[in-house]
Write a protein that holds these residues in place. Structure first.
Motif, PDB file in Angstrom:
ATOM      1  N   VAL A 140       0.850  -1.187   0.000  1.00 44.39           N
ATOM      2  CA  VAL A 140       0.000   0.000   0.000  1.00 44.39           C
ATOM      3  C   VAL A 140       0.886   1.237   0.000  1.00 44.39           C
ATOM      4  O   VAL A 140       1.989   1.229   0.544  1.00 44.39           O
ATOM      5  CB  VAL A 140      -0.939   0.034   1.231  1.00 44.39           C
ATOM      6  CG1 VAL A 140      -1.930  -1.105   1.170  1.00 44.39           C
ATOM      7  CG2 VAL A 140      -0.143  -0.027   2.540  1.00 44.39           C
ATOM      8  N   ALA A 141       0.411   2.291  -0.630  1.00 46.64           N
ATOM      9  CA  ALA A 141       1.152   3.546  -0.623  1.00 46.64           C
ATOM     10  C   ALA A 141       1.208   4.073   0.807  1.00 46.64           C
ATOM     11  O   ALA A 141       0.194   4.168   1.487  1.00 46.64           O
ATOM     12  CB  ALA A 141       0.474   4.560  -1.535  1.00 46.64           C
ATOM     13  N   SER A 142       2.391   4.398   1.254  1.00 45.70           N
ATOM     14  CA  SER A 142       2.581   4.795   2.647  1.00 45.70           C
ATOM     15  C   SER A 142       3.735   5.785   2.753  1.00 45.70           C
ATOM     16  O   SER A 142       4.697   5.699   1.986  1.00 45.70           O
ATOM     17  CB  SER A 142       2.881   3.552   3.493  1.00 45.70           C
ATOM     18  OG  SER A 142       3.296   3.896   4.797  1.00 45.70           O
ATOM     19  N   GLU A 208      -6.559   7.660   8.106  1.00 44.94           N
ATOM     20  CA  GLU A 208      -6.189   8.478   6.951  1.00 44.94           C
ATOM     21  C   GLU A 208      -5.591   9.819   7.379  1.00 44.94           C
ATOM     22  O   GLU A 208      -5.778  10.823   6.717  1.00 44.94           O
ATOM     23  CB  GLU A 208      -7.383   8.713   6.038  1.00 44.94           C
ATOM     24  CG  GLU A 208      -7.980   7.447   5.453  1.00 44.94           C
ATOM     25  CD  GLU A 208      -9.093   7.745   4.472  1.00 44.94           C
ATOM     26  OE1 GLU A 208      -8.796   8.097   3.303  1.00 44.94           O
ATOM     27  OE2 GLU A 208     -10.272   7.642   4.872  1.00 44.94           O
ATOM     28  N   GLU A 209      -4.830   9.819   8.477  1.00 46.91           N
ATOM     29  CA  GLU A 209      -4.244  11.049   9.010  1.00 46.91           C
ATOM     30  C   GLU A 209      -2.840  11.309   8.492  1.00 46.91           C
ATOM     31  O   GLU A 209      -2.379  12.454   8.481  1.00 46.91           O
ATOM     32  CB  GLU A 209      -4.244  10.989  10.543  1.00 46.91           C
ATOM     33  CG  GLU A 209      -5.637  10.901  11.147  1.00 46.91           C
ATOM     34  CD  GLU A 209      -5.608  10.423  12.588  1.00 46.91           C
ATOM     35  OE1 GLU A 209      -4.869  11.021  13.388  1.00 46.91           O
ATOM     36  OE2 GLU A 209      -6.313   9.442  12.902  1.00 46.91           O
ATOM     37  N   SER A 210      -2.143  10.262   8.081  1.00 46.85           N
ATOM     38  CA  SER A 210      -0.793  10.438   7.537  1.00 46.85           C
ATOM     39  C   SER A 210      -0.792  10.402   6.017  1.00 46.85           C
ATOM     40  O   SER A 210       0.082  11.001   5.387  1.00 46.85           O
ATOM     41  CB  SER A 210       0.156   9.363   8.074  1.00 46.85           C
ATOM     42  OG  SER A 210      -0.291   8.062   7.702  1.00 46.85           O
ATOM     43  N   ARG A 211      -1.776   9.721   5.443  1.00 46.97           N
ATOM     44  CA  ARG A 211      -1.906   9.653   3.986  1.00 46.97           C
ATOM     45  C   ARG A 211      -3.346   9.299   3.647  1.00 46.97           C
ATOM     46  O   ARG A 211      -3.943   8.424   4.279  1.00 46.97           O
ATOM     47  CB  ARG A 211      -0.949   8.618   3.402  1.00 46.97           C
ATOM     48  CG  ARG A 211      -0.920   8.608   1.876  1.00 46.97           C
ATOM     49  CD  ARG A 211      -0.021   7.506   1.351  1.00 46.97           C
ATOM     50  NE  ARG A 211       0.028   7.499  -0.099  1.00 46.97           N
ATOM     51  CZ  ARG A 211       0.988   8.064  -0.824  1.00 46.97           C
ATOM     52  NH1 ARG A 211       1.989   8.678  -0.225  1.00 46.97           N
ATOM     53  NH2 ARG A 211       0.960   8.023  -2.137  1.00 46.97           N
ATOM     54  N   GLY A 213      -6.378   7.497   2.250  1.00 48.08           N
ATOM     55  CA  GLY A 213      -6.606   6.110   1.874  1.00 48.08           C
ATOM     56  C   GLY A 213      -5.897   5.090   2.735  1.00 48.08           C
ATOM     57  O   GLY A 213      -6.118   3.883   2.580  1.00 48.08           O
ATOM     58  N   LEU A 214      -5.041   5.524   3.661  1.00 48.78           N
ATOM     59  CA  LEU A 214      -4.267   4.613   4.501  1.00 48.78           C
ATOM     60  C   LEU A 214      -4.819   4.626   5.928  1.00 48.78           C
ATOM     61  O   LEU A 214      -4.961   5.690   6.537  1.00 48.78           O
ATOM     62  CB  LEU A 214      -2.799   5.031   4.524  1.00 48.78           C
ATOM     63  CG  LEU A 214      -1.845   4.119   5.296  1.00 48.78           C
ATOM     64  CD1 LEU A 214      -1.627   2.813   4.535  1.00 48.78           C
ATOM     65  CD2 LEU A 214      -0.499   4.815   5.526  1.00 48.78           C
ATOM     66  N   SER A 235      -1.013  -1.682   8.876  1.00 54.33           N
ATOM     67  CA  SER A 235      -1.672  -0.693   8.028  1.00 54.33           C
ATOM     68  C   SER A 235      -2.153  -1.322   6.732  1.00 54.33           C
ATOM     69  O   SER A 235      -1.635  -2.358   6.291  1.00 54.33           O
ATOM     70  CB  SER A 235      -0.728   0.473   7.727  1.00 54.33           C
ATOM     71  OG  SER A 235       0.402   0.031   7.003  1.00 54.33           O
ATOM     72  N   GLY A 236      -3.144  -0.687   6.130  1.00 54.92           N
ATOM     73  CA  GLY A 236      -3.679  -1.178   4.881  1.00 54.92           C
ATOM     74  C   GLY A 236      -4.541  -0.138   4.198  1.00 54.92           C
ATOM     75  O   GLY A 236      -4.770   0.954   4.728  1.00 54.92           O
ATOM     76  N   GLN A 237      -5.030  -0.489   3.034  1.00 56.32           N
ATOM     77  CA  GLN A 237      -5.881   0.404   2.255  1.00 56.32           C
ATOM     78  C   GLN A 237      -7.277   0.429   2.850  1.00 56.32           C
ATOM     79  O   GLN A 237      -7.838  -0.611   3.174  1.00 56.32           O
ATOM     80  CB  GLN A 237      -5.936  -0.061   0.799  1.00 56.32           C
ATOM     81  CG  GLN A 237      -6.466   0.956  -0.177  1.00 56.32           C
ATOM     82  CD  GLN A 237      -5.512   2.133  -0.372  1.00 56.32           C
ATOM     83  OE1 GLN A 237      -4.307   1.976  -0.259  1.00 56.32           O
ATOM     84  NE2 GLN A 237      -6.070   3.293  -0.640  1.00 56.32           N
ATOM     85  N   VAL A 238      -7.825   1.631   3.016  1.00 56.10           N
ATOM     86  CA  VAL A 238      -9.117   1.776   3.681  1.00 56.10           C
ATOM     87  C   VAL A 238     -10.217   0.995   2.985  1.00 56.10           C
ATOM     88  O   VAL A 238     -11.158   0.527   3.633  1.00 56.10           O
ATOM     89  CB  VAL A 238      -9.493   3.278   3.803  1.00 56.10           C
ATOM     90  CG1 VAL A 238      -9.728   3.903   2.425  1.00 56.10           C
ATOM     91  CG2 VAL A 238     -10.706   3.468   4.696  1.00 56.10           C
TER      92      VAL A 238
END
Length: 270
Positions: A140-142, A208-211, A213-214, A235-238
């Motif tokens: 996941v994008a992070s 979703e506070e740092s990115r 969708g995360l 962590s993962g995609q919402v």
């Protein structure tokens, strides 16, 4: 770069009375100009252009940096040198490597239990420092990367560590909370309330506070004397991950890791 070299460089400037700090600024400007080519190498002309220096000044400073192993030659180009790596390793506390070594097997257990991206982090001033990260084929994008830092107030690992730090959050991170997304907590009163909630429940969330969708859930790992040392997160995609589903595994792994870390610290102290 030595003091005398800095003084010589300052005197060799445009005659505008620049002091040694101007020379340091020039050197730092060059070092930060390497960008993604820090390993492969960049030519003098391009470095001069990127840093806003004349080619002759850039060449002179690079020569000083090379003598001090801050840069090294690669043919006619330059790349960052070994001394910067050595200095970078001294930025962080030496015990971080011990913490990483002891806790990485538990990070692997957390990944096996959740099959999501998992992190191991410690507090470093107002930020969290990621000291390990595991993920599978479905990444996941992070904003996290090993060795990277992210403001503590917008991450699950950071909020877990802040909650159990024993210090007022404002002492650690200040009251000016930068927003990473539209959902980042930027009000210190609201953050205090959330940290109190974390102390009651034992887990922290990043919604979703740092990115965008995360989403993420985090828990603290304690050492000898129940002192908070590190934190794990999942962590993962919402759209395809519910952080609450990882809570049981996170709690179980944090408890096991805390026992192992405490035992290792007691053994080292004896």
């Amino acid at each position: 770069m030595g003091v005398q070299e800095l003084a010589d460089l300052s005197r060799s400037g445009s005659g505008s009375g620049r002091d040694g700090r101007a020379a340091v600024d020039k050197a730092m400007s060059l070092l930060t100009s390497f960008g993604q080519e820090a390993y492969s190498g960049v030519g003098v002309s391009e470095l001069a252009r990127r840093s806003g220096l004349s080619k002759s000044t850039a060449f002179r400073i690079l020569g000083m940096l090379e003598r001090n192993h801050a840069v090294e030659r690669v043919g006619s180009d330059y790349r960052l040198g070994s001394e910067l790596h050595n200095l970078g390793g001294r930025v962080y506390a030496p015990q971080h490597s011990t913490v990483r070594d002891v806790l990485t097997p538990f990070l692997a257990d957390l990944y096996e239990a959740t099959r999501q991206t998992v992190h191991l982090a410690v507090l470093h001033g107002p930020d969290v420092l990621y000291i390990n990260k595991l993920y599978g084929h479905r990444t996941v994008a992070s904003p996290s990367r090993v060795g990277g830092r992210v403001p503590a107030h917008c991450t699950a690992v950071g909020k877990a560590l802040l909650a159990y730090s024993g210090q007022d959050s404002e002492e650690l991170i200040g009251s000016n909370l930068a927003a990473r997304t539209s959902k980042t907590i930027t009000d210190i009163g609201r953050l205090r309330a959330e940290l109190a909630q974390i102390r009651r429940t034992g887990v922290a969330f990043d919604n979703e506070e740092s990115r965008d969708g995360l989403v993420c859930v985090g828990g603290v790992v304690t050492g000898a004397g129940s002192r908070p040392v590190a934190a794990f997160s999942v962590s993962g995609q919402v759209s395809r991950y519910a952080p609450a589903a990882a809570e049981p595994a996170l709690r179980r792994v944090c408890m096991a890791a805390s026992r192992a870390l405490s035992a290792s610290q007691v053994a080292l102290a004896s």
